[in-house]
Design a protein around this motif. Structure first.
Motif, short mmCIF file in Angstrom:
data_model
loop_
_atom_site.label_atom_id
_atom_site.label_comp_id
_atom_site.label_asym_id
_atom_site.label_seq_id
_atom_site.Cartn_x
_atom_site.Cartn_y
_atom_site.Cartn_z
N GLU A 245 37.64 28.76 26.36
CA GLU A 245 37.84 28.09 27.65
C GLU A 245 37.23 28.92 28.79
O GLU A 245 36.54 28.36 29.67
CB GLU A 245 39.34 27.89 27.90
CG GLU A 245 39.64 27.15 29.20
CD GLU A 245 41.12 26.94 29.43
OE1 GLU A 245 41.52 26.62 30.56
OE2 GLU A 245 41.90 27.12 28.45
N TYR A 246 37.47 30.22 28.76
CA TYR A 246 36.88 31.08 29.80
C TYR A 246 35.36 31.08 29.70
O TYR A 246 34.66 31.00 30.71
CB TYR A 246 37.42 32.51 29.67
CG TYR A 246 36.91 33.44 30.75
CD1 TYR A 246 37.60 33.59 31.95
CD2 TYR A 246 35.71 34.14 30.59
CE1 TYR A 246 37.12 34.43 32.95
CE2 TYR A 246 35.23 34.98 31.59
CZ TYR A 246 35.95 35.11 32.77
OH TYR A 246 35.46 35.92 33.77
N ALA B 78 33.37 28.80 28.57
CA ALA B 78 32.80 27.53 29.03
C ALA B 78 32.88 27.39 30.55
O ALA B 78 31.95 26.88 31.18
CB ALA B 78 33.54 26.37 28.36
N GLN B 79 33.97 27.84 31.15
CA GLN B 79 34.19 27.64 32.58
C GLN B 79 33.45 28.65 33.45
O GLN B 79 32.98 28.31 34.54
CB GLN B 79 35.69 27.71 32.87
CG GLN B 79 36.04 27.38 34.32
CD GLN B 79 37.55 27.35 34.56
OE1 GLN B 79 38.34 27.47 33.62
NE2 GLN B 79 37.95 27.18 35.80
N HIS B 80 33.31 29.88 32.97
CA HIS B 80 32.84 30.95 33.85
C HIS B 80 31.57 31.66 33.40
O HIS B 80 31.12 32.59 34.11
CB HIS B 80 33.95 32.00 34.00
CG HIS B 80 35.17 31.51 34.70
ND1 HIS B 80 35.18 31.11 36.01
CD2 HIS B 80 36.45 31.33 34.24
CE1 HIS B 80 36.40 30.71 36.35
NE2 HIS B 80 37.19 30.83 35.30
N GLY C 109 36.72 34.10 38.67
CA GLY C 109 35.30 33.80 38.44
C GLY C 109 34.53 34.12 39.70
O GLY C 109 34.59 35.22 40.23
N LYS D 140 28.10 31.43 37.56
CA LYS D 140 28.68 31.86 36.30
C LYS D 140 28.10 33.21 35.88
O LYS D 140 26.94 33.52 36.15
CB LYS D 140 28.38 30.83 35.20
CG LYS D 140 29.06 29.48 35.43
CD LYS D 140 28.82 28.55 34.26
CE LYS D 140 29.59 27.25 34.43
NZ LYS D 140 29.43 26.34 33.26
#
Length: 884
Positions: free
Chosen positions: A239-240, A242-244, A555, A563
């Motif tokens: 999850e991290y 993918a998001q950041h 982030g 990112k």
């Protein structure tokens, strides 16, 4: 009656920890220092080097006045000459023929003016710094990953981590205040684990739950393998990621190209040991990877830094309390230099050589002369000096003839260069000897400005006493030259505060949030507010006026996408490989009580009493193979030259490894500038040299006669096989260690030194045992003790004390080398309280079987704590011997 003042707060001038120092003054002299209990970097703690700062003060050895071509001149003449020569070179050869070589010892204000003058108005990008040698790979890896040179962690995170990984860092000796903080955290949190990754067993292993003695240079393989392990065992946080982040799949593909078994083979560890480390990392959310020169000083140092960062990104361990990739800098203001563009590939305020940033800097400085492309990094810069492309170089507060790789070529280049300008506070260094123009600069205690430590904390370094002689601040010197070059309007500075607020304003100028370095919240400080500035971490803006403890907690990276970037790493070994001719991996680094090239620390005698001569650490089996014993003189050679150093046996070394410290130079030893034998091989991204791995050979140097000599005056040493020297306290004399030829004529030597007074003599030629006490009245002027065995010399501490004693009856008792009133305390272990090895061993035998008990009895280990690993080693060795 002497006039005392209240304690004044400043900042230590040594490592990147940036400790606050409280100084006590009397009659414009610093008479004592202690740790500043309110400073958040150290809360009152201070290492032995910091504790001895007041002992390094005084006029002796200082550069007092300007000189041109060896002739003393006044400041106007010196400044006019500097400006004239720079102008002539610029007109005849272009701005690129001028170079500036700066230092992490400069204050931020000095650094800012140097970069503005060189890059903004002279128009040369050839401005680099000795920080290139210690942390430029960390800078490059942070920029590749985060989009900015931004250390995400704070020292507070060391208090809260559950897994601390020390890699390429002997923090116990190089950053002792932080090491004691780590030890305190571990004591408070019994579940905390410490892993030390280092080819040799160092003092930092005293704290380790796991020591990984990897093959030299194999760090990249270790952390690339960890990234693959994290994915294979499900420890990565999808999850991290993918998001950041971006680039994960490419980085993972590169990591999976090497199997776990192959990784273990490449790093030189058993698979179960490697698995233990990987498992600890996988299961521990609060993980700090604390890394320094052992990672950075590599031909692949940037990749190694990114391999570490990749593992933290994969587990989301960025911007959280107790977690993060934490690069620790080696110098007090390496970070401040980065802020103002001290590196050749940077512009001021963390800006780069892109069209937008070039316009921003040019507009703010109101200049049309701003250089338009990066300049040469340190190794290339000195190559250009050697090749004649650079006609004038200005060196400030650093000693490249000692610290640069292939240092002999650097010295030859400077000797041939048309104009060498050196600003320094010390008169005699290996580099000042090459100068055409010498400019006396203020030193610690006289300088006024700011520094930024490894956790992004800006602190004041205050002027406490008047400058010696005619010394001036570096920012003032450069301002005066700038005005003589016709740039008066752009250089109106009257104080360090004037420079700082401009620097702060530039950090906020057209800053749209993509430049994380922003201290615009300090851009309107008054002179009094600047003087009173408390330590504070950047960014400092209207939104965060109290500063920022850690970065990227939500982030918000400063890349184009916002990112963080994974970097695909293909690990590689050092450029040079071991061979039959050069079978040993030579490693270089620092020791506990010395700093850089000893220009400051060697002024305090007790800082040389722990280790007083250059040495090579050698595994006992390696020594046996080369017919070497502890204390022998060895020649360590590479394809670039050789050094001569004493042998110290160390079972913590690998059998194919050697370690030689970086500090000794031609002022303190005959042939011990180890950087002179290091190849100028660099990381292709950062330009940082590979100081940690050079193929080397070793052989014994015959030493028929050893001698220990003390003298009130410096001695001529050219005729000896080898020599090293220790200055004594308050400039009261010198202590020498000589290796001499068979039948050396000591009486002729005494005459050559110009001594014609009384001389008592003892001679036993069969054992090459000769002793001389030269004296006038009741005072010893020179004492010589020679023998075929160095181990049979009088104790160094006794010998050093001869010049401060009076001869009450006759010198014959002194010739015996004994004094019942001064028992031999042995090698100094605790420099804070001057406690020797023999005292400690006696206390252990009498029952003091813990560091606490030793501290209660002898005080050792109760101040800075730097000696605690050695105390533990002595305890363990003594008790194990007794048990056997």
């Amino acid at each position: 009656m002497s006039a005392s003042t209240p304690n004044l707060e400043t900042t230590c001038p040594y490592c990147g920890v940036g400790c606050g120092v409280s100084a006590k003054l009397r009659d414009d002299s610093i008479i004592a220092v202690s740790g500043d209990k309110t400073h958040p970097a150290n809360y009152g703690a201070l290492c032995v080097k910091g504790s001895a700062l007041h002992e390094t003060m005084g006029d002796h050895g200082r550069l007092f006045y300007p000189s041109v071509n060896g002739q003393r001149v006044d400041w106007d003449t010196a400044l006019d000459t500097v400006a004239k020569r720079l102008h002539e070179v610029r007109e005849q050869h272009g701005p690129g023929a001028i170079a500036f070589y700066l230092s992490g010892q400069l204050l931020t204000e000095d650094y800012y003016v140097a970069n503005k003058l060189a890059k903004g108005f002279i128009g040369t990008g050839n401005v680099d710094t000795n920080s290139r040698l210690c942390m430029s790979s960390a800078v490059a890896s942070y920029k590749r990953a985060f989009g900015a040179d931004a250390v995400p962690c704070s020292y507070e995170d060391l208090d809260h981590c559950d897994l601390l990984i020390l890699v390429g860092s002997n923090a116990a000796w190089t950053h002792p205040v932080l090491y004691r903080r780590m030890a305190t955290a571990k004591k408070r949190n019994p579940t905390m684990r410490v892993v030390v990754i280092d080819p040799r067993r160092t003092a930092s292993c005293d704290l380790a739950d796991l020591h990984l003695p990897i093959n030299p240079g194999a760090d990249g393989y270790l952390f690339v393998g960890l990234l693959a392990w994290l994915q294979q065992t499900g420890a990565s946080r999808s999850e991290y990621i993918a998001q950041h982040t971006e680039g994960y799949l490419e980085a993972l593909e590169a990591a999976n190209a090497i199997s776990f078994a192959e990784t273990a083979r490449l790093v030189g560890l058993e698979t179960d040991v490697l698995e233990t480390f990987y498992q600890w990392f996988s299961e521990t959310d609060k993980t700090i990877t604390f890394y320094s020169q052992g990672i950075n000083q590599s031909s692949s140092g940037t990749d190694k830094g990114n391999a570490i960062i990749n593992c933290h990104l994969a587990t989301g361990r960025i911007g959280k309390i107790g977690a993060g990739p934490f690069s620790i800098t080696g110098q007090p203001n390496a970070m401040g230099g980065r802020e103002v563009g001290g590196l050749a590939n940077q512009l001021a305020a963390h800006m780069d050589y892109n069209p937008g940033d070039l316009r921003t800097v040019a507009d703010f400085w109101a200049t049309d002369q701003l250089c338009q492309q990066p300049g040469m990094k340190a190794v290339d810069l000195f190559d250009a000096v050697a090749d004649g492309g650079i006609k004038a170089i200005w060196i400030m507060a650093t000693n490249p003839v000692v610290s640069m790789p292939d240092a002999n070529r650097v010295r030859e280049a400077l000797q041939r260069c048309e104009t060498v300008i050196v600003s320094d506070c010390v008169a005699a260094t290996d580099t000042t000897a090459t100068a055409d123009i010498l400019l006396p600069a203020t030193g610690w205690g006289e300088k006024n400005g700011t520094v930024t430590n490894s956790e992004r904390r800006i602190s004041r370094q205050r002027a406490l006493i008047k400058p010696v002689g005619e010394a001036k601040d570096d920012w003032w010197i450069m301002t005066q030259v700038a005005q003589r070059l016709g740039f008066s309007e752009a250089f109106p500075y009257q104080s360090a505060r004037d420079v700082f607020v401009e620097h702060a304003a530039l950090s906020g100028f057209r800053n749209n949030g993509k430049r994380i370095f922003n201290i615009s919240g300090l851009s309107e400080l008054s002179e009094q507010q600047y003087n009173d500035l408390s330590p504070i971490q950047w960014p400092i803006t209207t939104e965060s006026p109290a500063g920022t403890a850690r970065l990227f907690s939500e982030g918000g990276f400063v890349t184009a996408s916002g990112k963080a970037r994974f970097i695909a790493i293909a690990p590689r070994p050092p450029v040079q490989l071991l061979s039959a001719a050069y079978p040993y991996a030579l490693n270089t680094g620092r020791i506990r009580d010395q700093w850089h090239t000893m220009t400051r620390t060697a002024r305090a005698q007790r800082l040389l009493n722990h280790i007083d001569a250059p040495f090579v650490l050698v595994h006992p089996e390696t020594a046996r193979t080369n017919a070497l014993h502890d204390g022998d003189l060895a020649e360590v050679s590479t394809a670039h030259g050789a050094v001569r150093v004493g042998v110290i046996l160390d079972e913590g070394m690998g059998e194919n490894q050697l370690f030689v410290p970086i500090h000794w130079n031609d002022q303190f030893a005959r042939q011990a500038r180890v950087c002179s034998v290091i190849a100028p091989l660099t990381d292709p991204v950062s330009g940082q040299p590979e100081f940690k791995f050079t193929p080397a050979a070793m052989k014994k140097v015959a030493t028929p006669v050893w001698a220990m000599v003390v003298s009130r005056e410096p001695l001529e040493c050219n005729e000896f096989i080898d020599w090293s020297m220790t200055p004594l306290t308050d400039n009261k004399g010198y202590c020498y260690r000589f290796a001499a030829t068979e039948g050396f004529d000591w009486q002729a030597f005494i005459r050559q030194q110009g001594y014609t007074g009384n001389c008592a003599q003892y001679s036993d030629t069969e054992h090459r045992d000769e002793r001389f006490i030269c004296y006038e009245g009741a005072l010893v002027q020179m004492a010589i003790f020679s023998h075929h065995s160095l181990s049979l010399m009088p104790a160094t501490s006794w010998l050093q004390g001869l010049l401060s004693r009076e001869i009450t009856s006759s010198p014959w008792q002194l010739l015996a080398g004994i004094d019942m009133n001064q028992p031999d305390r042995g090698k100094l272990i605790c420099a804070c309280f001057e406690v020797g090895e023999k005292q400690i061993l006696a206390a252990i035998v009498d029952g003091a079987n813990s560091t606490k008990a030793l501290g209660e009895q002898l005080n050792c280990g109760t101040n800075c704590g730097s000696c605690i690993p050695e105390l533990n080693k002595l305890i363990n060795e003594t008790l194990n011997v007794d048990a056997a």
